[in-house]
Scaffold this motif. Structure first.
Motif, PDB file in Angstrom:
ATOM      1  N   VAL A  97       0.871  -1.183   0.000  1.00 10.17           N
ATOM      2  CA  VAL A  97       0.000   0.000   0.000  1.00 10.17           C
ATOM      3  C   VAL A  97       0.906   1.231   0.000  1.00 10.17           C
ATOM      4  CG1 VAL A  97      -1.655   1.327   1.378  1.00 10.17           C
ATOM      5  CG2 VAL A  97      -1.893  -1.158   1.205  1.00 10.17           C
ATOM      6  N   PRO A  98       0.679   2.194  -0.915  1.00  9.37           N
ATOM      7  CA  PRO A  98       1.541   3.381  -0.967  1.00  9.37           C
ATOM      8  C   PRO A  98       1.615   4.081   0.403  1.00  9.37           C
ATOM      9  CG  PRO A  98       0.001   3.368  -2.813  1.00  9.37           C
ATOM     10  CD  PRO A  98      -0.390   2.220  -1.915  1.00  9.37           C
ATOM     11  N   ALA A  99       2.839   4.354   0.841  1.00  5.44           N
ATOM     12  CA  ALA A  99       3.032   4.911   2.188  1.00  5.44           C
ATOM     13  C   ALA A  99       2.310   6.242   2.331  1.00  5.44           C
ATOM     14  CB  ALA A  99       4.529   5.100   2.445  1.00  5.44           C
ATOM     15  N   GLY A 100       1.606   6.397   3.448  1.00  7.09           N
ATOM     16  CA  GLY A 100       1.024   7.703   3.792  1.00  7.09           C
ATOM     17  C   GLY A 100      -0.284   8.030   3.083  1.00  7.09           C
ATOM     18  N   THR A 133     -17.682  -2.343  -2.782  1.00  6.78           N
ATOM     19  CA  THR A 133     -17.635  -3.434  -1.798  1.00  6.78           C
ATOM     20  C   THR A 133     -17.439  -2.879  -0.379  1.00  6.78           C
ATOM     21  OG1 THR A 133     -15.247  -3.746  -2.043  1.00  6.78           O
ATOM     22  CG2 THR A 133     -16.667  -5.046  -3.493  1.00  6.78           C
ATOM     23  N   THR A 134     -16.752  -1.737  -0.271  1.00  2.37           N
ATOM     24  CA  THR A 134     -16.533  -1.149   1.062  1.00  2.37           C
ATOM     25  C   THR A 134     -17.844  -0.570   1.588  1.00  2.37           C
ATOM     26  OG1 THR A 134     -14.368  -0.540   0.212  1.00  2.37           O
ATOM     27  CG2 THR A 134     -14.988   0.374   2.351  1.00  2.37           C
ATOM     28  N   GLN A 135     -18.559   0.132   0.705  1.00  2.53           N
ATOM     29  CA  GLN A 135     -19.878   0.676   1.087  1.00  2.53           C
ATOM     30  C   GLN A 135     -20.792  -0.446   1.564  1.00  2.53           C
ATOM     31  OE1 GLN A 135     -22.662   0.114  -1.419  1.00  2.53           O
ATOM     32  NE2 GLN A 135     -23.997   0.640   0.276  1.00  2.53           N
ATOM     33  N   ARG A 136     -20.797  -1.559   0.817  1.00  2.00           N
ATOM     34  CA  ARG A 136     -21.690  -2.675   1.169  1.00  2.00           C
ATOM     35  C   ARG A 136     -21.320  -3.248   2.549  1.00  2.00           C
ATOM     36  NH1 ARG A 136     -26.199  -2.850   0.223  1.00  2.00           N
ATOM     37  NH2 ARG A 136     -26.321  -3.298   2.409  1.00  2.00           N
ATOM     38  N   GLU A 195      -3.210   7.878   5.520  1.00  2.00           N
ATOM     39  CA  GLU A 195      -3.042   8.888   6.579  1.00  2.00           C
ATOM     40  C   GLU A 195      -3.388  10.274   6.023  1.00  2.00           C
ATOM     41  OE1 GLU A 195      -0.990   6.396   5.929  1.00  2.00           O
ATOM     42  OE2 GLU A 195      -1.504   5.321   7.759  1.00  2.00           O
ATOM     43  N   ARG A 196      -2.880  10.559   4.793  1.00  2.00           N
ATOM     44  CA  ARG A 196      -3.152  11.870   4.206  1.00  2.00           C
ATOM     45  C   ARG A 196      -4.651  12.078   4.015  1.00  2.00           C
ATOM     46  NH1 ARG A 196       1.479  10.960   1.454  1.00  2.00           N
ATOM     47  NH2 ARG A 196       0.479  10.108  -0.397  1.00  2.00           N
ATOM     48  N   SER A 197      -5.333  11.035   3.491  1.00  2.00           N
ATOM     49  CA  SER A 197      -6.755  11.266   3.201  1.00  2.00           C
ATOM     50  C   SER A 197      -7.570  11.268   4.490  1.00  2.00           C
ATOM     51  CB  SER A 197      -7.292  10.268   2.185  1.00  2.00           C
ATOM     52  OG  SER A 197      -7.074   8.978   2.618  1.00  2.00           O
ATOM     53  N   SER A 198      -7.061  10.640   5.576  1.00  2.00           N
ATOM     54  CA  SER A 198      -7.837  10.657   6.820  1.00  2.00           C
ATOM     55  C   SER A 198      -7.842  12.056   7.452  1.00  2.00           C
ATOM     56  CB  SER A 198      -7.309   9.611   7.806  1.00  2.00           C
ATOM     57  OG  SER A 198      -6.028  10.002   8.225  1.00  2.00           O
ATOM     58  N   ILE A 223      -8.893   0.365  -0.414  1.00  2.00           N
ATOM     59  CA  ILE A 223      -7.529   0.600   0.064  1.00  2.00           C
ATOM     60  C   ILE A 223      -7.519   1.766   1.047  1.00  2.00           C
ATOM     61  CG2 ILE A 223      -5.125   1.000  -0.639  1.00  2.00           C
ATOM     62  CD1 ILE A 223      -6.459  -1.566  -1.860  1.00  2.00           C
ATOM     63  N   ARG A 224      -8.219   2.845   0.704  1.00  2.00           N
ATOM     64  CA  ARG A 224      -8.178   4.056   1.533  1.00  2.00           C
ATOM     65  C   ARG A 224      -9.165   3.981   2.696  1.00  2.00           C
ATOM     66  NH1 ARG A 224      -8.772   9.575  -1.879  1.00  2.00           N
ATOM     67  NH2 ARG A 224     -10.819   8.647  -2.152  1.00  2.00           N
ATOM     68  N   LEU A 225     -10.132   3.076   2.634  1.00  2.00           N
ATOM     69  CA  LEU A 225     -11.200   2.939   3.637  1.00  2.00           C
ATOM     70  C   LEU A 225     -12.015   4.236   3.719  1.00  2.00           C
ATOM     71  CD1 LEU A 225      -9.165   0.813   6.208  1.00  2.00           C
ATOM     72  CD2 LEU A 225     -10.590   0.022   4.308  1.00  2.00           C
ATOM     73  N   LEU A 226     -12.271   4.784   4.944  1.00  2.00           N
ATOM     74  CA  LEU A 226     -13.133   5.977   5.011  1.00  2.00           C
ATOM     75  C   LEU A 226     -12.306   7.253   5.006  1.00  2.00           C
ATOM     76  CD1 LEU A 226     -15.073   3.947   7.088  1.00  2.00           C
ATOM     77  CD2 LEU A 226     -16.281   6.096   7.054  1.00  2.00           C
ATOM     78  N   ALA A 227     -12.499   8.075   3.995  1.00  2.00           N
ATOM     79  CA  ALA A 227     -11.781   9.352   3.937  1.00  2.00           C
ATOM     80  C   ALA A 227     -12.807  10.478   4.096  1.00  2.00           C
ATOM     81  CB  ALA A 227     -11.047   9.478   2.614  1.00  2.00           C
ATOM     82  N   PRO A 228     -12.737  11.244   5.199  1.00  2.00           N
ATOM     83  CA  PRO A 228     -13.734  12.300   5.415  1.00  2.00           C
ATOM     84  C   PRO A 228     -13.577  13.453   4.429  1.00  2.00           C
ATOM     85  CG  PRO A 228     -12.128  12.253   7.227  1.00  2.00           C
ATOM     86  CD  PRO A 228     -11.772  11.124   6.296  1.00  2.00           C
ATOM     87  N   VAL A 229     -14.704  13.956   3.928  1.00  3.01           N
ATOM     88  CA  VAL A 229     -14.693  15.131   3.046  1.00  3.01           C
ATOM     89  C   VAL A 229     -14.889  16.360   3.938  1.00  3.01           C
ATOM     90  CG1 VAL A 229     -15.923  16.297   1.168  1.00  3.01           C
ATOM     91  CG2 VAL A 229     -15.640  13.801   1.131  1.00  3.01           C
TER      92      VAL A 229
END
Ligand SMILES: Cc1ncc(COP(=O)(O)O)c(C=O)c1O
Length: 291
Positions: free
Chosen positions: A120-123, A221-224, A126-129, A259-265
């Motif tokens: 998984v690309p480093a960071g 698939t993550t939403q489901r 974390e950046r998107s979280s 891969i990114r899981l939940l990223a808050p907007v």
């Protein structure tokens, strides 16, 4: 550090290939026309997450493109071979597992199929979280087109992702981190590589909402997995249609993916929106339990 394993009838467990050496024919229709399908899934400690859902979606995408796919067992064995090779070479860190299937070389009737595993690309997560600034981008068709125009392959995860990548570049060139596509009739669709989810609480009822699949979006698939876990934890669920105003007025909005899981907007078109670290934590914990 990428491990490549081709699905090959002469190698039932999959054929390991050198990722630094040429491996595809230059006439492969996946390369020349983007004529193929793919999946990206997360593996943790050598174990794939939600593999059943990814194999189901790969089969559905292949069916939409009228592509022959190797059977499920062949994919599962190739994934197992690739993950154990990756464990040996790179250790137990999280990995991105891609499943790729093309129509094969021009003039042949054999599809090309392979699995790749890389760290998984480093960071990135974390950046998107930290929160994403998002722009709304017009996808140029209305939300009822999918049913009327099956040749557009809406809802299939095809290799033709150049438009999705261009949308991300456009978002970044305009000072944002990501994008959400909207339809020409003003509905919220999806991100270029993610599903849109929002949370609202009304009269004590906590609800998760996402756009309806009929609008031609990819079934995430993550939403489901998140919706199933949230429902079991007492959340109500809803499925579009959603408009930008719903994003602006929600208690929280996320872009979710394997891969990114939940990223808050945190903002849309430059306007800050409400976000909730507590809800992000609660839903991330539910998702981890579900995976
Ligand atoms: C267009 C699009 N929508 C949604 C998603 C999220 O799907 P998943 O949660 O299965 O990773 C992706 C994943 O890459 C995607 O490309």
């Amino acid at each position: 550090m990428t491990v490549l394993v081709f699905l090959d009838p002469r190698h039932p467990e999959g054929r390991i290939a050198d990722a630094a050496a040429p491996a595809l024919l230059a006439t492969d229709l996946g390369a020349t026309r983007g004529d193929g399908v793919f999946e990206s899934m997360l593996a943790v400690g050598g174990q794939p997450r939600k593999m059943g859902a990814h194999l189901d979606r790969l089969a559905a995408s292949a069916h939409t493109l009228e592509l022959d796919s190797p059977d499920r067992g062949a994919w599962e064995r190739a994934v197992a071979t690739a993950l154990s090779e990756h464990l040996l070479r790179a250790g137990t860190g999280e990995a991105v597992v891609k499943l790729l299937l093309t129509r094969g070389a021009e003039g042949s009737d054999a599809p090309t199929a392979w699995v790749s595993v890389s760290p998984v690309p480093a960071g990135a997560r974390e950046r998107s979280s930290q929160g994403l600034a998002v722009v709304l981008l017009d996808r140029g068709y209305d939300s009822t087109l999918a049913e009327r125009a099956p040749w557009l392959l809406l809802g299939a995860k095809t290799l033709s992702y150049a438009v999705n990548m261009a949308a991300l570049r456009y978002a970044k060139a305009n000072g944002a981190d990501d994008a959400i596509f909207t339809s020409s009739d003003g509905k919220v669709l999806e991100g270029p590589t993610s599903t849109v989810i929002l949370a609202v609480e009304e009269d004590g009822v906590k609800t998760l909402l996402t756009p309806e699949l009929e609008s031609g979006i990819l079934p995430g698939t993550t939403q489901r997995a998140l919706f199933d876990a949230a429902e079991a934890a007492g959340w109500a669920l809803g499925y579009g249609p959603l408009e930008p105003v719903h994003l602006m007025e929600a208690d929280a909005v996320w872009l979710v993916s394997s891969i990114r899981l939940l990223a808050p907007v945190t903002s849309i078109d430059g306007t800050p929106i409400s976000s909730s670290p507590a809800l992000t934590e609660e839903l991330t914990a539910l998702l981890h339990e579900a995976l």
